[in-house]
Design a protein around this motif. Structure first.
Motif, PDB file in Angstrom:
ATOM      1  N   ILE A 122       6.812  -7.351  -3.648  1.00  0.00           N
ATOM      2  CA  ILE A 122       5.812  -6.130  -3.716  1.00  0.00           C
ATOM      3  C   ILE A 122       4.526  -6.706  -3.868  1.00  0.00           C
ATOM      4  O   ILE A 122       3.664  -6.096  -3.391  1.00  0.00           O
ATOM      5  CB  ILE A 122       6.313  -5.330  -5.008  1.00  0.00           C
ATOM      6  CG1 ILE A 122       7.734  -4.612  -5.199  1.00  0.00           C
ATOM      7  CG2 ILE A 122       5.206  -4.424  -5.531  1.00  0.00           C
ATOM      8  CD1 ILE A 122       8.209  -4.263  -6.131  1.00  0.00           C
ATOM      9  N   ASP A 124       3.277  -9.587  -2.660  1.00  0.00           N
ATOM     10  CA  ASP A 124       2.861  -9.864  -1.325  1.00  0.00           C
ATOM     11  C   ASP A 124       2.386  -8.734  -0.426  1.00  0.00           C
ATOM     12  O   ASP A 124       1.434  -8.912   0.180  1.00  0.00           O
ATOM     13  CB  ASP A 124       4.132 -10.407  -0.652  1.00  0.00           C
ATOM     14  CG  ASP A 124       3.715 -11.291   0.581  1.00  0.00           C
ATOM     15  OD1 ASP A 124       2.578 -11.647   0.845  1.00  0.00           O
ATOM     16  OD2 ASP A 124       4.805 -11.489   1.718  1.00  0.00           O
ATOM     17  N   TRP A 125       3.255  -7.614  -0.449  1.00  0.00           N
ATOM     18  CA  TRP A 125       2.900  -6.410   0.435  1.00  0.00           C
ATOM     19  C   TRP A 125       1.567  -5.954   0.038  1.00  0.00           C
ATOM     20  O   TRP A 125       0.912  -5.261   0.820  1.00  0.00           O
ATOM     21  CB  TRP A 125       4.033  -5.296   0.332  1.00  0.00           C
ATOM     22  CG  TRP A 125       3.899  -4.312   1.065  1.00  0.00           C
ATOM     23  CD1 TRP A 125       3.414  -3.003   0.788  1.00  0.00           C
ATOM     24  CD2 TRP A 125       4.404  -4.111   2.333  1.00  0.00           C
ATOM     25  NE1 TRP A 125       3.445  -2.257   1.980  1.00  0.00           N
ATOM     26  CE2 TRP A 125       3.961  -2.748   2.889  1.00  0.00           C
ATOM     27  CE3 TRP A 125       4.927  -4.870   3.174  1.00  0.00           C
ATOM     28  CZ2 TRP A 125       4.348  -2.367   4.173  1.00  0.00           C
ATOM     29  CZ3 TRP A 125       5.303  -4.567   4.540  1.00  0.00           C
ATOM     30  CH2 TRP A 125       4.829  -3.263   4.915  1.00  0.00           C
ATOM     31  N   PHE A 126       1.418  -5.997  -1.231  1.00  0.00           N
ATOM     32  CA  PHE A 126      -0.154  -5.494  -1.762  1.00  0.00           C
ATOM     33  C   PHE A 126      -1.197  -6.441  -1.757  1.00  0.00           C
ATOM     34  O   PHE A 126      -2.138  -6.031  -2.611  1.00  0.00           O
ATOM     35  CB  PHE A 126       0.194  -4.797  -2.943  1.00  0.00           C
ATOM     36  CG  PHE A 126       1.126  -3.317  -2.468  1.00  0.00           C
ATOM     37  CD1 PHE A 126       0.494  -2.194  -1.840  1.00  0.00           C
ATOM     38  CD2 PHE A 126       2.266  -3.047  -3.264  1.00  0.00           C
ATOM     39  CE1 PHE A 126       1.228  -1.132  -1.604  1.00  0.00           C
ATOM     40  CE2 PHE A 126       3.066  -2.087  -2.806  1.00  0.00           C
ATOM     41  CZ  PHE A 126       2.478  -0.953  -2.326  1.00  0.00           C
ATOM     42  N   GLY A 127      -1.037  -7.486  -1.189  1.00  0.00           N
ATOM     43  CA  GLY A 127      -2.094  -8.591  -1.424  1.00  0.00           C
ATOM     44  C   GLY A 127      -2.366  -9.054  -2.664  1.00  0.00           C
ATOM     45  O   GLY A 127      -3.480  -9.333  -3.047  1.00  0.00           O
ATOM     46  N   TYR A 190      -2.395   9.050 -12.770  1.00  0.00           N
ATOM     47  CA  TYR A 190      -2.885   9.680 -11.588  1.00  0.00           C
ATOM     48  C   TYR A 190      -4.314  10.490 -12.090  1.00  0.00           C
ATOM     49  O   TYR A 190      -5.140  11.006 -11.485  1.00  0.00           O
ATOM     50  CB  TYR A 190      -2.092  10.740 -10.952  1.00  0.00           C
ATOM     51  CG  TYR A 190      -0.935   9.998 -10.482  1.00  0.00           C
ATOM     52  CD1 TYR A 190      -1.099   9.157  -9.386  1.00  0.00           C
ATOM     53  CD2 TYR A 190       0.570  10.196 -10.805  1.00  0.00           C
ATOM     54  CE1 TYR A 190       0.014   8.387  -8.871  1.00  0.00           C
ATOM     55  CE2 TYR A 190       1.522   9.770 -10.478  1.00  0.00           C
ATOM     56  CZ  TYR A 190       1.287   8.785  -9.171  1.00  0.00           C
ATOM     57  OH  TYR A 190       2.224   8.075  -8.610  1.00  0.00           O
ATOM     58  N   ALA A 243       6.027  -1.468  -8.402  1.00  0.00           N
ATOM     59  CA  ALA A 243       5.696  -1.108  -7.144  1.00  0.00           C
ATOM     60  C   ALA A 243       4.875   0.251  -6.825  1.00  0.00           C
ATOM     61  O   ALA A 243       3.968   0.387  -6.313  1.00  0.00           O
ATOM     62  CB  ALA A 243       6.922  -0.711  -6.208  1.00  0.00           C
ATOM     63  N   ILE A 244       5.118   1.215  -7.890  1.00  0.00           N
ATOM     64  CA  ILE A 244       4.352   2.434  -7.957  1.00  0.00           C
ATOM     65  C   ILE A 244       3.036   2.379  -8.421  1.00  0.00           C
ATOM     66  O   ILE A 244       2.037   2.652  -7.709  1.00  0.00           O
ATOM     67  CB  ILE A 244       5.285   3.484  -8.807  1.00  0.00           C
ATOM     68  CG1 ILE A 244       6.682   3.702  -7.940  1.00  0.00           C
ATOM     69  CG2 ILE A 244       4.318   4.967  -8.937  1.00  0.00           C
ATOM     70  CD1 ILE A 244       7.408   4.691  -9.066  1.00  0.00           C
ATOM     71  N   ALA A 247       1.132   0.320  -5.652  1.00  0.00           N
ATOM     72  CA  ALA A 247       0.939   1.118  -4.497  1.00  0.00           C
ATOM     73  C   ALA A 247      -0.368   2.050  -4.742  1.00  0.00           C
ATOM     74  O   ALA A 247      -1.509   2.112  -4.047  1.00  0.00           O
ATOM     75  CB  ALA A 247       1.992   1.962  -4.248  1.00  0.00           C
ATOM     76  N   GLU A 248      -0.455   2.607  -6.008  1.00  0.00           N
ATOM     77  CA  GLU A 248      -1.711   3.382  -6.460  1.00  0.00           C
ATOM     78  C   GLU A 248      -2.862   2.676  -6.538  1.00  0.00           C
ATOM     79  O   GLU A 248      -4.000   3.099  -6.040  1.00  0.00           O
ATOM     80  CB  GLU A 248      -1.198   4.100  -8.088  1.00  0.00           C
ATOM     81  CG  GLU A 248      -2.128   5.184  -8.458  1.00  0.00           C
ATOM     82  CD  GLU A 248      -2.529   6.288  -7.502  1.00  0.00           C
ATOM     83  OE1 GLU A 248      -1.507   6.460  -6.313  1.00  0.00           O
ATOM     84  OE2 GLU A 248      -3.634   6.935  -7.705  1.00  0.00           O
ATOM     85  N   ARG A 250      -3.743   0.297  -4.939  1.00  0.00           N
ATOM     86  CA  ARG A 250      -4.357  -0.160  -3.738  1.00  0.00           C
ATOM     87  C   ARG A 250      -4.699   1.387  -2.646  1.00  0.00           C
ATOM     88  O   ARG A 250      -5.788   1.367  -1.862  1.00  0.00           O
ATOM     89  CB  ARG A 250      -3.175  -0.870  -2.668  1.00  0.00           C
ATOM     90  CG  ARG A 250      -2.864  -2.231  -3.542  1.00  0.00           C
ATOM     91  CD  ARG A 250      -4.138  -2.871  -3.620  1.00  0.00           C
ATOM     92  NE  ARG A 250      -4.006  -4.495  -3.748  1.00  0.00           N
ATOM     93  CZ  ARG A 250      -4.958  -5.199  -4.092  1.00  0.00           C
ATOM     94  NH1 ARG A 250      -6.019  -4.855  -4.600  1.00  0.00           N
ATOM     95  NH2 ARG A 250      -4.516  -6.506  -4.103  1.00  0.00           N
ATOM     96  N   ARG A 251      -4.089   2.222  -3.151  1.00  0.00           N
ATOM     97  CA  ARG A 251      -4.400   3.545  -2.665  1.00  0.00           C
ATOM     98  C   ARG A 251      -5.806   3.995  -2.719  1.00  0.00           C
ATOM     99  O   ARG A 251      -6.352   4.478  -1.895  1.00  0.00           O
ATOM    100  CB  ARG A 251      -3.513   4.519  -2.965  1.00  0.00           C
ATOM    101  CG  ARG A 251      -3.786   6.049  -2.237  1.00  0.00           C
ATOM    102  CD  ARG A 251      -2.612   7.348  -2.987  1.00  0.00           C
ATOM    103  NE  ARG A 251      -3.129   7.459  -4.375  1.00  0.00           N
ATOM    104  CZ  ARG A 251      -4.249   8.332  -4.498  1.00  0.00           C
ATOM    105  NH1 ARG A 251      -4.968   8.786  -3.554  1.00  0.00           N
ATOM    106  NH2 ARG A 251      -4.584   8.524  -5.975  1.00  0.00           N
ATOM    107  N   ILE A 253      -8.444   2.380  -3.169  1.00  0.00           N
ATOM    108  CA  ILE A 253      -9.333   1.629  -2.313  1.00  0.00           C
ATOM    109  C   ILE A 253      -9.117   1.361  -0.856  1.00  0.00           C
ATOM    110  O   ILE A 253      -9.882   0.569  -0.323  1.00  0.00           O
ATOM    111  CB  ILE A 253      -9.812   0.244  -2.975  1.00  0.00           C
ATOM    112  CG1 ILE A 253      -8.428  -0.347  -3.280  1.00  0.00           C
ATOM    113  CG2 ILE A 253     -10.437   0.372  -4.368  1.00  0.00           C
ATOM    114  CD1 ILE A 253      -8.836  -2.196  -3.550  1.00  0.00           C
ATOM    115  N   LEU A 254      -8.112   1.996  -0.384  1.00  0.00           N
ATOM    116  CA  LEU A 254      -7.757   1.999   1.003  1.00  0.00           C
ATOM    117  C   LEU A 254      -8.997   2.515   2.037  1.00  0.00           C
ATOM    118  O   LEU A 254      -9.511   3.657   1.415  1.00  0.00           O
ATOM    119  CB  LEU A 254      -6.408   2.744   1.399  1.00  0.00           C
ATOM    120  CG  LEU A 254      -5.149   1.787   1.232  1.00  0.00           C
ATOM    121  CD1 LEU A 254      -4.045   2.868   1.838  1.00  0.00           C
ATOM    122  CD2 LEU A 254      -5.317   0.668   2.238  1.00  0.00           C
TER     123      LEU A 254
END
Lengths: 254, 254
Positions: A122, A124-127, A190, A243-244, A247-248, A250-251, A253-254
Motif C-alpha cells: 500500500i 508503495d502504491w501511494f508513494g 473526512y 489503505a483508506i 488514499a485519503e 493522497r486524494r 493533494i491530487l
C-alpha cells in the motif's frame, strides 16, 4: 541441484534470528525476485537456466534447476515458484530531517506478517517511502510478509526502532510536525484537515496504538462507518484501515 | 468431552462439499461465535460452562470443556480459541429489485479465503448488505474466510450465483443501473461521479475481472497511485482496493 546443506541453510533463514545475524533473507517468485534485484544484492539465485539467461541477473552463486518441483523442499508457497533467491539485507539510515518533507507510516506492533507485507505494498502504491516500526512489529523479511509485499520491499524502506525515542526526536526537531493516529474515538477523517507531510501511526491488530505512543499523536482520526452509528464490525483490519487513510491523504493533494 | 466421532465430524466440515451437503459450518472464537448467534441457528456449541451460562446461548447440543486446550484437535487457529460452534447455514434469497436501492459488491473469482473474509468485514463496516459472488469465488464458510470476517458474516449476505446470468437479469430489469468495476486502465475514481446505489465488481487476485463480466461494467474505475505515473507496485491487493472504493462511495454521501 540443491544440496542437502543448501536446503538446510535456506531453512535456517526462516528464523528471524538467523536472518538478522547473517544479514540475509529469502524471496520467491519471478515478480518478487525480479523487483528485489533492483535494490538488493543477490547471494544465491536458484532458477531454470533459460530464465536466468533471459533476465541476465548476476549473483554470487547461481544454482540451476530443471523445474519448480525441485524447490518444493524450500518453498513457503503451496505451489513452489520457479525462482528462488537469497538476498543480502541492506539497512538504510533513518534521517529525521528527511522525513519532515514526506508522508510516512509508523507501525506500533503490527504482528501479522501478512498485514505488514500488505501495508508495504500500500505504501508503495501511494508513494510512501518509509515505514517506521516498533521493534515488536513483524519482520518484513519474514517469508509471508515478503510475499504479501509483491516486490514492494524494493521500493519502501522498513525501519525498526524504539518508537518512543524516535517520536521524542521528531518532537524535539519539529514540534509542530503532525502525527496522525487512528482511534475509534477519533475525529471523522473526512471532516479533518490533513497536512501533506506527516506521520500516520497504525496500531496493533487487537489493541490498537499503545498508551506510550498515543501521547505523541497530535490528531486522532476515525474512518467513519456507514450509516454512522449503526451496529457493525467493531473495527477494520489494520492493512485495510491503512489503505483508506493513505488514499485519503493522497486524494487531498491530487 | 469431545468424542472421537465428534472430532471426525467437525474435521469433515473443513471440506466445502460436506459443508454444502449438510448445510453446516464451523466457527471459532468468542467474538465470532457470539456475532453469528444473532443470525444463525447453532447446532453444536462447545465451550466452558461459565461462558455458556453467562451468555445464555442455546444450541441443539452443548459440549462442555475445561480449557481451550481441549479444542486443539479441531481448531484451525494457531492458539485454540475457548469457544467453538457448528452453525446451520441459511440461504437468503437474492431479490434483484431490492438491490436496486442499495450499493452491493460483486466478486468475480476472488480466490483467497482471507481476502474474501476481509471483504465481508469491509462491506459490513460500510453498510453493504449483499455480496454477489461467482461460483468459483472462495467459500465464505471456509474457516479462514470466516475468521477474517470477524463475525461480519452475520450481517452481510454472501450469495453464489452464475454472474453472467445475474448481470443479464440486472440489465433487463434496470438497464441504467450503474455497474462499476476496477481496472488499471480505468478512470480516476476521484474524477468520476459516483451514484449512491449500484454494483461494484472486484476481480480475481491475479487476472482481475474476466471478459464475460467486464462487458456488463458501465463505469471503469481506477484508484490512482501517487505520484501519478511513477513506477510502483503493479496493483493493490483486492481487499485493499475494495476498501478504498467502498470508502470513497460512502464519503460522497456522508
Amino acid at each position: 541441484m540443491l544440496s542437502k546443506n543448501k536446503i538446510k541453510f535456506i531453512h535456517s533463514l526462516g528464523i528471524k534470528k538467523n536472518r538478522d545475524s547473517l544479514g540475509l533473507f529469502c524471496a520467491e517468485g519471478e515478480k518478487c525476485v525480479e523487483d528485489l534485484f533492483s535494490y538488493f544484492q543477490c547471494q544465491t539465485l536458484i532458477a531454470q537456466k533459460e530464465w536466468i539467461d533471459k533476465k541476465q541477473f548476476t549473483a554470487k552463486e547461481i544454482i540451476y534447476i530443471n523445474s519448480a518441483e525441485e524447490l518444493k523442499s524450500i518453498s513457503s508457497h503451496k505451489t513452489p515458484q520457479p525462482v528462488f533467491a537469497v538476498f543480502e539485507k541492506r539497512e538504510k539510515k533513518l534521517i529525521i530531517s528527511e522525513l519532515l518533507s514526506k508522508l510516512s507510516l509508523i507501525l506500533d506492533e503490527v504482528q501479522d506478517p501478512g498485514n505488514l507485507g500488505t501495508i508495504v505494498r500500500i505504501a508503495d502504491w501511494f508513494g510512501i517511502r518509509n515505514i517506521i516500526c516498533s521493534k515488536n512489529t513483524a519482520d518484513v523479511f519474514n517469508p509471508k510478509a515478503l510475499q504479501a509485499t509483491m516486490g514492494a520491499a524494493a521500493r519502501v524502506d522498513v525501519h525498526y526502532v524504539d518508537l518512543v525515542d524516535f517520536l521524542k526526536n521528531i518532537q524535539k526537531e519539529a514540534p509542530d510536525f503532525p502525527i496522525y493516529g487512528t482511534f475509534l474515538s477519533g475525529k471523522n477523517i473526512y471532516e479533518t484537515s490533513l497536512k501533506k507531510n506527516g506521520l500516520i501511526v497504525m496500531g496493533n491488530e487487537g489493541n490498537g496504538i499503545c498508551k506510550d505512543v498515543e501521547r505523541f499523536v497530535s490528531e486522532q482520526l476515525l474512518i467513519p462507518n456507514f450509516p454512522q452509528g449503526e451496529k457493525t464490525s467493531e473495527s477494520l483490519n489494520v492493512s485495510v484501515a491503512t489503505a483508506i487513510i493513505c488514499a485519503e491523504f493522497r486524494r487531498r493533494i491530487l
